[in-house]
Design a protein around this motif. Structure first.
Motif, PDB file in Angstrom:
ATOM      1  N   PHE A 164     114.789   2.760 155.887  1.00  0.00           N
ATOM      2  CA  PHE A 164     113.801   1.795 154.848  1.00  0.00           C
ATOM      3  C   PHE A 164     113.280   0.852 155.711  1.00  0.00           C
ATOM      4  O   PHE A 164     112.308   0.402 155.305  1.00  0.00           O
ATOM      5  CB  PHE A 164     114.934   1.080 154.101  1.00  0.00           C
ATOM      6  N   ILE A 165     113.678   0.178 156.916  1.00  0.00           N
ATOM      7  CA  ILE A 165     113.084  -0.424 157.846  1.00  0.00           C
ATOM      8  C   ILE A 165     111.754   0.265 158.357  1.00  0.00           C
ATOM      9  O   ILE A 165     110.398  -0.251 158.309  1.00  0.00           O
ATOM     10  CB  ILE A 165     113.776  -1.061 158.996  1.00  0.00           C
ATOM     11  N   ILE A 166     111.874   1.578 158.500  1.00  0.00           N
ATOM     12  CA  ILE A 166     110.818   2.437 159.105  1.00  0.00           C
ATOM     13  C   ILE A 166     109.688   2.419 157.958  1.00  0.00           C
ATOM     14  O   ILE A 166     108.329   2.481 158.393  1.00  0.00           O
ATOM     15  CB  ILE A 166     111.271   3.642 159.455  1.00  0.00           C
ATOM     16  N   MET A 167     110.231   2.615 156.999  1.00  0.00           N
ATOM     17  CA  MET A 167     109.201   2.701 155.636  1.00  0.00           C
ATOM     18  C   MET A 167     108.598   1.589 155.507  1.00  0.00           C
ATOM     19  O   MET A 167     107.104   1.579 155.153  1.00  0.00           O
ATOM     20  CB  MET A 167     110.018   3.074 154.007  1.00  0.00           C
ATOM     21  N   GLY A 168     109.097   0.249 155.389  1.00  0.00           N
ATOM     22  CA  GLY A 168     108.626  -0.997 155.343  1.00  0.00           C
ATOM     23  C   GLY A 168     107.424  -1.047 156.386  1.00  0.00           C
ATOM     24  O   GLY A 168     106.265  -1.658 156.185  1.00  0.00           O
ATOM     25  N   ALA A 169     107.725  -0.723 157.683  1.00  0.00           N
ATOM     26  CA  ALA A 169     106.772  -0.703 158.814  1.00  0.00           C
ATOM     27  C   ALA A 169     105.697   0.169 158.525  1.00  0.00           C
ATOM     28  O   ALA A 169     104.495  -0.314 158.783  1.00  0.00           O
ATOM     29  CB  ALA A 169     107.556  -0.260 160.128  1.00  0.00           C
TER      30      ALA A 169
END
Length: 204
Positions: A164-169
């Motif tokens: 989810f952090i990668i998705m946000g990035a």
């Protein structure tokens, strides 16, 4: 900061997401699958889902059907998406057929979902709407991860948090580079998630 956000779009390119899902599956599956089969599937999928699309893109660029790797216009997206759909069909017919690999049924439906998402993105491109392929890819993989965690009864909260952090990035990167609008990102997320969510009923 600009270089960092730009690099995120390349590091987490949509082309690597199907293989990421496959690697995660083999690392978490409790079934016994001979290492020779795992290696053969990974190598075959790497060639078909990464190497082949890159070569096809270079051919499209050489004949003038695409201008940049970013596929900035909906017109540029049509041919790459058509070819990608054909590649996924080849994967389903040659590498992940249920008759040959019944123990890999989860991967079979994962790629069916990828095919549906690609077809939906293609249809929108024909209608001159540019859904985010980056968001389609990452959201589809995340939905597959969630389904696998339920299916195999495993705790992957750390992995999901990272995804989810990668998705946000990725979303931040695409907005910063003005590659997409908020609407295009959101539509991309739905196109990635919904096919995987629907197909879960066939194997979960």
């Amino acid at each position: 900061m600009n270089s960092l956000l730009k690099s995120i779009s390349y590091i987490f390119h949509p082309l690597i997401m199907p293989l990421l899902g496959v690697l995660f599956y083999f690392s978490k599956s409790p079934r016994f699958i001979p290492s020779e089969i795992i290696q053969a599937k990974i190598v075959s999928l790497f060639i078909l889902t990464i190497i082949l699309p890159i070569l096809l893109y270079l051919i499209l660029k050489l004949i003038g059907l695409v201008n940049t790797v970013n596929l900035k216009t909906t017109k540029e997206r049509i041919y790459p998406l058509i070819l990608n759909c054909i590649v996924i069909i080849l994967v389903l017919q040659r590498i992940l057929t249920p008759a040959q690999s019944i123990e890999l049924v989860e991967l079979y439906f994962f790629f069916i979902g990828i095919l549906i998402s690609n077809m939906a993105c293609l249809l929108l491109a024909i209608m001159k709407f540019k859904a985010s392929i980056h968001m389609i890819a990452i959201s589809g993989v995340i939905m597959f991860f969630i389904a696998l965690s339920i299916h195999f009864s495993i705790n992957i909260n750390g992995t999901l948090a990272l995804m989810f952090i990668i998705m946000g990035a990725i979303a931040t990167s695409r907005l910063h580079l003005k590659a997409h609008t908020y609407v295009e990102l959101i539509i991309g997320v739905f196109i990635g998630i919904i096919p995987q969510l629907i197909l879960v009923t066939y194997w979960l």
